[in-house]
Design a protein around this motif. Structure first.
Motif, PDB file in Angstrom:
ATOM      1  N   LYS A  17       5.741 -16.829   3.434  1.00  0.00           N
ATOM      2  CA  LYS A  17       5.865 -15.386   3.258  1.00  0.00           C
ATOM      3  C   LYS A  17       4.900 -14.874   2.182  1.00  0.00           C
ATOM      4  O   LYS A  17       4.324 -13.794   2.294  1.00  0.00           O
ATOM      5  CB  LYS A  17       7.315 -15.075   2.855  1.00  0.00           C
ATOM      6  CG  LYS A  17       7.773 -13.665   3.226  1.00  0.00           C
ATOM      7  CD  LYS A  17       9.168 -13.397   2.682  1.00  0.00           C
ATOM      8  CE  LYS A  17       9.252 -11.949   2.221  1.00  0.00           C
ATOM      9  NZ  LYS A  17      10.215 -11.745   1.159  1.00  0.00           N
ATOM     10  N   LYS A  18       4.741 -15.674   1.134  1.00  0.00           N
ATOM     11  CA  LYS A  18       3.905 -15.258   0.009  1.00  0.00           C
ATOM     12  C   LYS A  18       2.454 -15.701   0.177  1.00  0.00           C
ATOM     13  O   LYS A  18       1.656 -15.625  -0.764  1.00  0.00           O
ATOM     14  CB  LYS A  18       4.462 -15.858  -1.300  1.00  0.00           C
ATOM     15  CG  LYS A  18       5.872 -15.402  -1.642  1.00  0.00           C
ATOM     16  CD  LYS A  18       5.850 -14.089  -2.407  1.00  0.00           C
ATOM     17  CE  LYS A  18       7.254 -13.681  -2.846  1.00  0.00           C
ATOM     18  NZ  LYS A  18       7.265 -12.416  -3.580  1.00  0.00           N
TER      19      LYS A  18
ATOM     20  N   VAL B  78       1.220 -18.652   0.218  1.00  0.00           N
ATOM     21  CA  VAL B  78       0.825 -19.806  -0.596  1.00  0.00           C
ATOM     22  C   VAL B  78       0.485 -20.938   0.364  1.00  0.00           C
ATOM     23  O   VAL B  78       1.200 -21.162   1.349  1.00  0.00           O
ATOM     24  CB  VAL B  78       1.983 -20.233  -1.536  1.00  0.00           C
ATOM     25  CG1 VAL B  78       1.665 -21.536  -2.245  1.00  0.00           C
ATOM     26  CG2 VAL B  78       2.271 -19.132  -2.545  1.00  0.00           C
TER      27      VAL B  78
ATOM     28  N   ASP C 164       7.752 -30.498  -4.718  1.00  0.00           N
ATOM     29  CA  ASP C 164       7.183 -29.570  -5.703  1.00  0.00           C
ATOM     30  C   ASP C 164       6.092 -30.240  -6.536  1.00  0.00           C
ATOM     31  O   ASP C 164       5.079 -29.628  -6.868  1.00  0.00           O
ATOM     32  CB  ASP C 164       8.275 -28.983  -6.605  1.00  0.00           C
ATOM     33  CG  ASP C 164       9.289 -30.012  -7.068  1.00  0.00           C
ATOM     34  OD1 ASP C 164       9.597 -30.929  -6.287  1.00  0.00           O
ATOM     35  OD2 ASP C 164       9.771 -29.924  -8.196  1.00  0.00           O
TER      36      ASP C 164
ATOM     37  N   LEU D 171       9.470 -19.437   1.894  1.00  0.00           N
ATOM     38  CA  LEU D 171       9.008 -18.528   0.850  1.00  0.00           C
ATOM     39  C   LEU D 171       7.492 -18.624   0.678  1.00  0.00           C
ATOM     40  O   LEU D 171       6.788 -17.625   0.518  1.00  0.00           O
ATOM     41  CB  LEU D 171       9.719 -18.917  -0.446  1.00  0.00           C
ATOM     42  CG  LEU D 171       9.711 -17.925  -1.578  1.00  0.00           C
ATOM     43  CD1 LEU D 171      10.293 -16.606  -1.112  1.00  0.00           C
ATOM     44  CD2 LEU D 171      10.539 -18.468  -2.740  1.00  0.00           C
ATOM     45  N   MET D 172       6.985 -19.864   0.688  1.00  0.00           N
ATOM     46  CA  MET D 172       5.548 -20.072   0.518  1.00  0.00           C
ATOM     47  C   MET D 172       4.760 -19.404   1.642  1.00  0.00           C
ATOM     48  O   MET D 172       3.707 -18.820   1.411  1.00  0.00           O
ATOM     49  CB  MET D 172       5.237 -21.574   0.480  1.00  0.00           C
ATOM     50  CG  MET D 172       5.602 -22.225  -0.859  1.00  0.00           C
ATOM     51  SD  MET D 172       5.589 -24.031  -0.780  1.00  0.00           S
ATOM     52  CE  MET D 172       3.862 -24.320  -0.404  1.00  0.00           C
TER      53      MET D 172
ATOM     54  N   MET E 242      13.819 -23.658   2.263  1.00  0.00           N
ATOM     55  CA  MET E 242      13.758 -22.326   1.673  1.00  0.00           C
ATOM     56  C   MET E 242      12.404 -22.118   0.985  1.00  0.00           C
ATOM     57  O   MET E 242      11.749 -21.097   1.141  1.00  0.00           O
ATOM     58  CB  MET E 242      14.877 -22.192   0.649  1.00  0.00           C
ATOM     59  CG  MET E 242      15.353 -20.777   0.452  1.00  0.00           C
ATOM     60  SD  MET E 242      16.789 -20.755  -0.656  1.00  0.00           S
ATOM     61  CE  MET E 242      15.992 -20.159  -2.157  1.00  0.00           C
ATOM     62  N   MET E 243      11.981 -23.148   0.235  1.00  0.00           N
ATOM     63  CA  MET E 243      10.696 -23.069  -0.470  1.00  0.00           C
ATOM     64  C   MET E 243       9.549 -22.924   0.521  1.00  0.00           C
ATOM     65  O   MET E 243       8.633 -22.129   0.313  1.00  0.00           O
ATOM     66  CB  MET E 243      10.525 -24.330  -1.329  1.00  0.00           C
ATOM     67  CG  MET E 243       9.290 -24.361  -2.190  1.00  0.00           C
ATOM     68  SD  MET E 243       9.206 -23.009  -3.412  1.00  0.00           S
ATOM     69  CE  MET E 243      10.247 -23.651  -4.726  1.00  0.00           C
TER      70      MET E 243
END
Lengths: 180, 180, 180
Positions: free
Chosen positions: B116-117, B119, B36, B113-114, B109-110
């Motif tokens: 999918k979004k 990012v 992160d 998610l990234m 998971m992150m």
């Protein structure tokens, strides 16, 4: 010739105004979701504002969870946003210490100690920050990633969602910048 | 008398150029090996470069491991260097989150998610950084301590090994500095 | 008219002196109690001082524990201060790494490695820092919270207790600031 000198001087003055870092201003990027680091950020923010500095905070990643208001409910979240919502601390009073966890005991011990020693709590620091016009931005990308909505965030006089460019624009005209 | 004024003005201009922090430039020291925090550093780096700032990154300690190319092999390491090499994450796609580990599940998971979004991933951010001429330095002392060699590091257009003095020289002429 | 120009120039010079961040100076807030981060701070501090920069360190929260002298004893502490005193690392040689703990083994491995590679230890870095007139402040609030007393801190030529305002006053006239 005197006009040239006047022009030169006006040019120098204009350039001096626009020098990067020339404002008496503190910009902090707060990424950490640890109680002790958020405390440090808020103590520096309120201290600087009390000294007359402009103060801008940019909350990103884990720190955004600390800006949630535990009393507010939002509906219409998808599964993964609900999961994030549950796994992350719901508001500033649920944060843990970065050290001395002791199964979560560390944070409550620290809170008890702060009360005893008359150190301002996070609740009080946010209230003072609001009164001193400390500006709080929340990172747009983090809100989107974690599925947080503006409606579940704390009531705060100067709370706005923005991107990294806005933060950088503040940082580069600030005399002090920290990443926390 | 007019010559004196011209000289004074020239002196002021020269001094203004050499003021510390007077460049529109971002210098970041990246020590953390958390996914992160590296993401945050690369998002700020590419954002700043896109805004026209010069950007300098100085990777030290744990962050140096993230600059390794998992496809590259080096031989001739001694035992302790081999151990370090094995224990530390082999490249930027093996990093963990600083919070929400969940036995390593957090990081994948992150990443999901990234994606999918929409990012940008670390891979994409490093590519953009290279295109925008973000300069990356690696700390010489850290390389030596961990037994890393230049040959096992990623291919990157502006990758150089240097000491702390080079980083400080950049930092002090930068309008923004962060330690991550 | 020439007097006006002289006055203008004098005004510009005075303003230039008082620009925030205009000093060749490094201010670092050290909150972390991790061995690797304290090492990074001290390497940057001594490096900057060797380059002729003024250097100011402000130790707060966990980092204050690292400034204790393990050989010094203080009496008259209350129960909670005694507990803090026991739970936190007693001095800079008891710190752990922020990563690669391996049940505490990581820190001793790192120390062995640093010795082998002729990297200065924390003991040596503090000695050099003292010789180069690196100023060390300890956060008053942290001392109070953790129940630490000045008498149990290390002997260091420039060690003083102060509040956050003193730190901010240094930071805003510094060309470089880091939060560690």
């Amino acid at each position: 010739m005197s006009m040239d000198v006047d022009k030169e001087i006006a040019g120098i003055k204009a350039k001096m105004e626009s020098l990067p870092g020339a404002e008496n201003k503190l910009t902090m990027v707060v990424l950490s979701g640890d109680m002790d680091k958020l405390l440090a950020a808020m103590i520096m923010a309120t201290g600087a504002a009390a000294m007359g500095m402009k103060v801008v905070l940019f909350f990103t990643f884990w720190a955004t969870a600390a800006l949630r208001d535990p009393a507010k409910r939002v509906t219409g979240k998808n599964l993964i946003s609900k999961m994030f919502g549950m796994m992350l601390p719901k508001g500033r009073n649920k944060l843990k210490l970065s050290q001395m966890h002791m199964a979560g005991m560390g944070a409550s011990m620290m809170k008890g100690l702060m009360k005893k020693k008359n150190v301002a709590s996070l609740d009080q620091l946010f209230e003072v920050a609001g009164q001193l016009a400390v500006k709080i931005y929340i990172c747009e990308m983090s809100m989107d990633l974690m599925g947080f909505k503006k409606e579940e965030m704390i009531d705060y006089p100067e709370l706005e969602i923005c991107g990294v460019a806005t933060m950088l624009a503040h940082a580069k005209e600030s005399s002090v910048q920290f990443f926390i």
